[in-house]
Scaffold this active site. Structure first.
Site, PDB file in Angstrom:
ATOM      1  N   TYR A  78       5.449   7.476   4.050  1.00  0.00           N
ATOM      2  CA  TYR A  78       4.345   6.868   4.584  1.00  0.00           C
ATOM      3  C   TYR A  78       3.366   6.383   3.111  1.00  0.00           C
ATOM      4  O   TYR A  78       3.102   5.299   2.662  1.00  0.00           O
ATOM      5  CB  TYR A  78       3.551   7.247   5.356  1.00  0.00           C
ATOM      6  CG  TYR A  78       2.230   6.373   5.580  1.00  0.00           C
ATOM      7  CD1 TYR A  78       2.278   5.281   6.041  1.00  0.00           C
ATOM      8  CD2 TYR A  78       0.824   6.776   5.040  1.00  0.00           C
ATOM      9  CE1 TYR A  78       1.063   4.273   6.344  1.00  0.00           C
ATOM     10  CE2 TYR A  78      -0.427   6.098   5.300  1.00  0.00           C
ATOM     11  CZ  TYR A  78      -0.005   4.884   5.713  1.00  0.00           C
ATOM     12  OH  TYR A  78      -1.131   3.883   5.881  1.00  0.00           O
TER      13      TYR A  78
ATOM     14  N   HIS B 189      -3.313   3.069  -2.238  1.00  0.00           N
ATOM     15  CA  HIS B 189      -3.006   1.856  -1.683  1.00  0.00           C
ATOM     16  C   HIS B 189      -3.967   0.848  -1.786  1.00  0.00           C
ATOM     17  O   HIS B 189      -5.010   1.121  -1.777  1.00  0.00           O
ATOM     18  CB  HIS B 189      -2.804   2.158  -0.453  1.00  0.00           C
ATOM     19  CG  HIS B 189      -1.635   2.985   0.222  1.00  0.00           C
ATOM     20  ND1 HIS B 189      -1.455   3.445   1.402  1.00  0.00           N
ATOM     21  CD2 HIS B 189      -0.542   3.755  -0.652  1.00  0.00           C
ATOM     22  CE1 HIS B 189      -0.393   4.237   1.321  1.00  0.00           C
ATOM     23  NE2 HIS B 189       0.149   4.429   0.332  1.00  0.00           N
TER      24      HIS B 189
ATOM     25  N   GLU C  77      -7.705   2.523  -1.525  1.00  0.00           N
ATOM     26  CA  GLU C  77      -7.576   3.828  -0.742  1.00  0.00           C
ATOM     27  C   GLU C  77      -6.745   4.913  -1.550  1.00  0.00           C
ATOM     28  O   GLU C  77      -5.631   4.552  -2.064  1.00  0.00           O
ATOM     29  CB  GLU C  77      -6.786   3.554   0.600  1.00  0.00           C
ATOM     30  CG  GLU C  77      -7.831   2.607   1.530  1.00  0.00           C
ATOM     31  CD  GLU C  77      -6.931   2.247   2.806  1.00  0.00           C
ATOM     32  OE1 GLU C  77      -5.816   2.653   3.054  1.00  0.00           O
ATOM     33  OE2 GLU C  77      -7.475   1.612   3.951  1.00  0.00           O
TER      34      GLU C  77
END
Length: 154
Positions: A19, A102, A109
């Site tokens: 992820y 991100h 983030e």
């Protein structure tokens, strides 16, 4: 900036690391490729996969508003402050953390993941135990970082 700690992970390392470094939660390719800010995905993955405890890893995010534009130096300082606050005396050898930036949502983030185990002793390690004291520490940490960076409080 705000901080969110995700539900404790009980599976292997591939889920959270994929992820952080791969596609988004919907399985779609990210419009802006994630960047490793610091840490070793190999070291973190090895510890998560070798962790014999039920709760194997912790992951979370430090998220900034669209108009908050922290510099690379500020991001590194925040991760250092995070370690000093929530992992005192736990250097990178004892508890490696993978930090990944991100930016595909239009804001910055910094996501993190680490094994909930002290690699020196093999004992379980949880810097975010349930309870009011932990909530107060997380709130104080984000307030202090926002003040240092000149950002509005959340």
């Amino acid at each position: 900036m705000l901080m969110k700690i995700f539900k404790t992970g009980t599976g292997g390392a591939s889920g959270p690391i994929n992820y952080l470094l791969g596609n988004n939660a919907d399985g779609n390719e990210r419009s802006i490729k994630p960047k490793v800010l610091s840490g070793s995905k190999e070291a973190v993955a090895m510890l998560i996969d070798q962790n014999p405890h039920k709760n194997k890893y912790c992951s979370g995010v430090l998220a900034f508003r669209d108009y908050e534009k922290p510099t690379a130096t500020q991001l590194h300082q925040i991760t250092e402050d995070f370690r000093n606050t929530f992992m005192p005396n736990m250097n990178e050898n004892r508890c490696p953390v993978l930090w990944v930036v991100h930016q595909e949502k239009g804001n910055t983030e910094i996501h993190f993941v680490f094994a909930k185990m002290d690699s020196l002793t093999g004992k379980s390690f949880n810097p975010f135990p349930p309870g009011q004291n932990n909530l107060a520490l997380k709130t104080s940490f984000t307030q202090l970082q926002n003040d240092k960076l000149g950002f509005k409080q959340v």
